[in-house]
Structure formats: C-alpha cells, structure tokens
Design an enzyme around this catalytic site. Structure first.
Site, PDB file in Angstrom:
ATOM      1  N   ASP A 129       0.830  -1.207   0.000  1.00 62.14           N
ATOM      2  CA  ASP A 129       0.000   0.000   0.000  1.00 62.14           C
ATOM      3  C   ASP A 129       0.868   1.263   0.000  1.00 62.14           C
ATOM      4  O   ASP A 129       1.839   1.352   0.746  1.00 62.14           O
ATOM      5  CB  ASP A 129      -0.838  -0.053   1.287  1.00 62.14           C
ATOM      6  N   GLU A 145       1.721  -0.150  -4.785  1.00 60.80           N
ATOM      7  CA  GLU A 145       0.769   0.916  -5.122  1.00 60.80           C
ATOM      8  C   GLU A 145       1.517   2.233  -5.056  1.00 60.80           C
ATOM      9  O   GLU A 145       1.985   2.645  -4.000  1.00 60.80           O
ATOM     10  CB  GLU A 145      -0.412   0.941  -4.144  1.00 60.80           C
TER      11      GLU A 145
END
Ligand code: GLC
Ligand code: CA
Length: 532
Positions: A198, A261
């Site tokens: 993330d 990401e």
C-alpha cells in the site's frame, strides 16, 4: 518466465466476496469455498485486501496487528486452509501490506503515545505544536482536514496522512523497517506468494516538515484535500533506496512478487521509475493505473502503451489495471459495450493483468445512500468508495447469494442480471467473454509472453500484434459506437481466424478472416484474430 509475468491476478475484497457464516461480512472460508469458481474462470493468483486485525476505521487499511487474522475474516487456521486449497489448484495468494501507517490501536502506537521517552516514541512522527498551538505545518490528510492530531497525554501532534486513526510510521527509524520486514517473513513462511504494498511511494516525509506549496490548479469546490501539492509530505528523496530495501526480504524466499501501489499517474515515467535498476532493483510491478485515468480514446491509449513499453527498463515487465476497491467500477465508467473492449485490451496486452472482483461479471457500482456511507472518505469528503465495494453477485437469489442475512453494504441493483449463476449459462455473457479470453491468454504463449507491436489504424481504432515464434495474434479494437473499416498492412500470414469478439455472437467465433480485404469492425467491437 516467472509466474507473476505470465499469470492473471484477481483482487479480492474479502469483506464483499463470500460470507460463509451468515454475519453479512465476507470471510476467508467464503473465499476457500469459491476457489473452484476462480479456477474455472482462469485466475492464477489472488490478492486479498487486508484481512488482519483492525478496528476497521478504513476497512482493514488500519492494521492493529500485522501477523494475525481479523476474527470477522476467520483465524490463522482458516488462512492456512486457504493457502493449501489454493495450492492444490495451482493458485497463488498474495496479501496486502500496509507499511505507511498502522491503526492507532496497534500495540506499537499505544506504546508510542504513552510518553515522550517511550522506546517506541520514534516509531511514529511526533512534533511540538506551533507557538499558537496549531499543527506543525499545513499538510492535509487524504481523508480531509489536517494531517496532524494533537495528543493530550504528551502535548505533541502526530502525523497521519490518512485518518487520525492511521498514524504514519517513521520509516527513517531502522527498528520500524526491521519490524515490518519480520511481519513479511511471517507470511512468507506460511506460503504467501508476495505482497501488494500500500502507498509504497509515500512512506518518506520531509524531515524538516516544510509546508506544502499551494496547488495552482485547485479551485473551490474541488477535492478539498488537494489544495496543496504533496511535495514534502510524501515521495521524498531516498524513497527509491528505501523501496529497494524491501527486495532482499522477498529474495530470501523463492519466486515471491512485490507489487507496489504508487501515486496514480498518467505519465509513464512516473511508473517506470519504480522498477529501479540492475544495481538497485525496486518493485517487480509498480502498479500502472493509466487505463483508469486516461481519456478512453484509441489514440490516447495507444500513445500511452507505446511510450510505457519504450520506457520499461531492460528485463522489467509491464502491468495493467482497470479497477480496484478505491475507484469507480470499469463498467460504470465506460458503459457495458466499451467495458468489454477494455477487458479485451487488458487481457491481450503484454503485461500482467489485474482484475478486480466483479469486473468479470460486468458489475456496476452499487448505490449507497449518503447517510449509510461506511467509507470514511465518503463520510468526510463525499467521495465514497462504498459504491465499488458492494457484495459480489453469486446468484439472482436473495442478497445475490453473497450471504443469507443483510450484508454490510447493500447489494447493487444490477445483481439479478449480472451474477455468476445466470451468466455462466449464457454463452454471450460478460462472464463467459472474460473466461474465454483468460483461457486463450493462458494457452497461447503469444498472448501471455509474446512481443507487442502496434499497427497504424484509422481514428477510433487501436490495432496491434502479439507474437511469439509461430504463435501470432492480431487484436483490433473499435473504441467508438460507429462501425469502422480498418485497412491492414501485409501481415505475412497464410490464414487468419477470428477467435472471439466482444459481441460474443456466433458470427465471429472461429470464423475465417480474409486479410486481403479491409477488416470490418462493428460498433464497440473488439476482435481477437489468430494468424496462421
Ligand atoms: C490505499 C488503499 C486505500 C486506503 C489507503 C490508505 O490507497 O488502496 O483503500 O484507504 O491506501 O491505506
Ligand atoms: Ca462472515
């Protein structure tokens, strides 16, 4: 070639995939029960959005313990069973690692906030107020309001680029690194094939905590959190070196993949910069979200793909994404007809495709009334991600077969027509279209490994070749709602057969194509043609 280059990834949002114990929330047993569906579809690897213990303020992206399973989702035993069941089907499982921040309920943060001299104080980013008691700088949270929360106990502010319940870890502290890397090893030992990491590019913040400059393009009425450019609050110098430090941990194990990401960008340079170099490798796959962001226009998409291909460092591998748990669904964004054209593009380009659960059904966003918003981003700044997180559609029955009780989010209105049970038996359905393409991609080296070359085509069409030795394909996509006639260059092939059309009618299934004549594409039609 590595499995993560040739395979197809499928993102599962565990809360909304399948509920096995009638509490309205999806869970790990639900996933295990439905692995046969994913195998039938042609999925090689599943990525699970966070399933760790969490107060669920950001639905799992606020992790309270990196090495356990949230009771809503099951137990570690259920997790081991999922890994084993996936393995039997030759399917990999990857997890979502959230290293930028923890939950404020994580033991590390509870210690950190307890006193200024606690050994974990420096695991997070604490700072004194300004003389007028205001926050240390003007940084703003992605979810609205200042990125700083004052903590009474010790009289300092802590940084949170997302919710106040998601304090940012201090990645300049080696102890933080060591702790997260150990958490990764915990899951690798259990058989996890990799991580989707993330917001990996945002982990480093300016040590001087300088103010962010105003965003010159911002106007009142725009997303309030974009009022300042995030120059100092993320992606600082040193971030590439830091990402590179993750790699050796992956390399301690065999064949593990790191997908990152990174900030959404339409500029291919921003993406390719995160592969790193031979001396300092970074991500195997830095997420490419350009197909979500770009105007849906054949010339624009072709230009992006060609530039992206040309900028990829040697030996690196592309990837494409059309949707995820943060964005409007593909079929809501582009409509049903172009949704299929986009799917054909995704599944025939060179590069790892990522499918978000429900995309293969042509699922649309659901409807959630404002007062029922669950997503904090929706509640705080009105941009709700609940719409794309509604339960998966298994059947036309009650609650779409997801659960026997009222699910945590309402089922989307289109479930009676768009669901696995109904679509499975309709040869022209979006589901069968995806499945057919996914299996063609698996069986043909040209499609999962071959070279890519764009051909010049008329306005509104994108035409390219995928080739590996004698295995050759022509893909012709009509991005418009008008019929198109494409003149092809000489392709040096004796015969040609159209294998599948986005229209899924008999007309183009396994039909000979005369390459000497111009190619007729119907409105919104994509065609996959095998060259003999
Ligand atoms: C990522 C996730 C998103 C989450 C945020 C904070 O963008 O995809 O769902 O809210 O990070 O962790
Ligand atoms: Ca459940």
């Amino acid at each position: 070639m590595s499995w993560w280059k040739t395979g197809i990834f499928y993102q599962i949002y565990p809360r909304s995939f399948m509920d096995s114990n009638d509490d309205g929330i999806g869970d790990l047993r639900g996933i295990t029960d439905r692995l046969d569906y994913l195998a039938w579809l042609g999925v090689d690897a599943i990525w699970l959005s966070p399933c760790f213990p969490s107060p669920m303020k950001d639905f799992g992206y606020d992790v309270a313990d990196y090495i356990d399973i949230h009771p809503d989702f099951g137990t570690l035993t259920d997790f081991d069973a999922l890994i084993a069941a996936a393995k039997r089907r030759d399917m990999r499982v990857i997890l979502d690692l959230v290293p930028n921040h923890t939950s404020d309920q994580h033991a590390w943060f509870i210690e950190s906030r307890s006193s200024r001299d606690n050994p974990k104080r420096d695991w997070y980013i604490w700072h004194d107020p300004k003389p007028d008691d205001s926050p240390p700088n003007n940084w703003m949270s992605y979810f609205g309001g200042p990125a700083w929360r004052f903590d009474e106990t010790t009289g300092q502010y802590y940084l949170h680029n997302f919710l106040a319940e998601q304090p940012d870890l201090n990645w300049r502290n080696p102890a933080v690194k060591a702790a997260i890397f150990d958490a990764m090893r915990f899951w690798f030992e259990r058989g996890v094939a990799g991580f989707r990491v993330d917001t990996i590019d945002r982990m480093l913040k300016d040590p001087e905590l300088r103010d962010n400059p105003p965003n010159p393009d911002w106007q009142p009425g725009d997303n309030p959190t974009e009022q300042f450019l995030r120059v100092y609050s993320e992606n600082r110098p040193g971030i590439h070196e830091l990402i590179a430090e993750f790699r050796p941990v992956f390399d301690e194990y065999k064949d593990r993949v790191i997908i990152g990401e990174i900030a959404y960008s339409m500029n291919p340079h921003d993406i390719t910069g995160f592969y790193g170099t031979d001396e300092q490798p970074e991500l195997h796959l830095p997420f490419n979200f350009a197909l979500i962001l770009l105007a849906w226009d054949a010339a624009t998409i072709r230009r992006f793909v060609d530039t992206y291909e040309s900028l990829l460092p040697p030996d690196s591998w592309p990837n494409y994404v059309l949707g995820n748990h943060d964005r409007q669904r593909l079929f809501s964004r582009l409509g049903d007809a172009q949704g299929r054209v986009a799917a054909m593009l995704l599944l025939t380009l060179r590069g790892t495709p990522f499918i978000y659960q429900g995309e293969e059904l042509g699922m649309h966003d659901g409807y959630v009334a404002r007062e029922d918003f669950q997503d904090p981003q929706g509640r705080n700044i009105g941009i709700s991600r609940d719409y794309c997180r509604t339960p998966f559609h298994w059947s036309p029955g009650e609650y779409a077969g997801f659960s026997t009780v009222k699910p945590w989010l309402p089922v989307a209105a289109d479930y009676r027509a768009r669901n696995v049970e109904t679509e499975m038996f309709d040869p022209t359905s979006t589901l069968n279209f995806y499945r057919h393409l996914m299996h063609l991609r698996r069986w043909h080296p040209a499609l999962h490994a071959g070279a890519y070359r764009a051909l010049d085509a008329i306005d509104g069409c994108y035409v390219y070749l995928r080739e590996q030795g004698g295995d050759r394909f022509l893909i012709a996509l009509n991005f418009t709602a008008a019929p198109k006639v494409v003149t092809l260059p000489s392709l040096d092939s004796a015969s040609a057969t159209s294998l599948i059309s986005t229209h899924m009618d008999e007309e183009r299934l396994d039909q000979p194509v005369n390459l000497a004549a111009p190619l007729h594409l119907r409105p919104n039609e994509g065609l996959l043609i095998r060259l003999g």
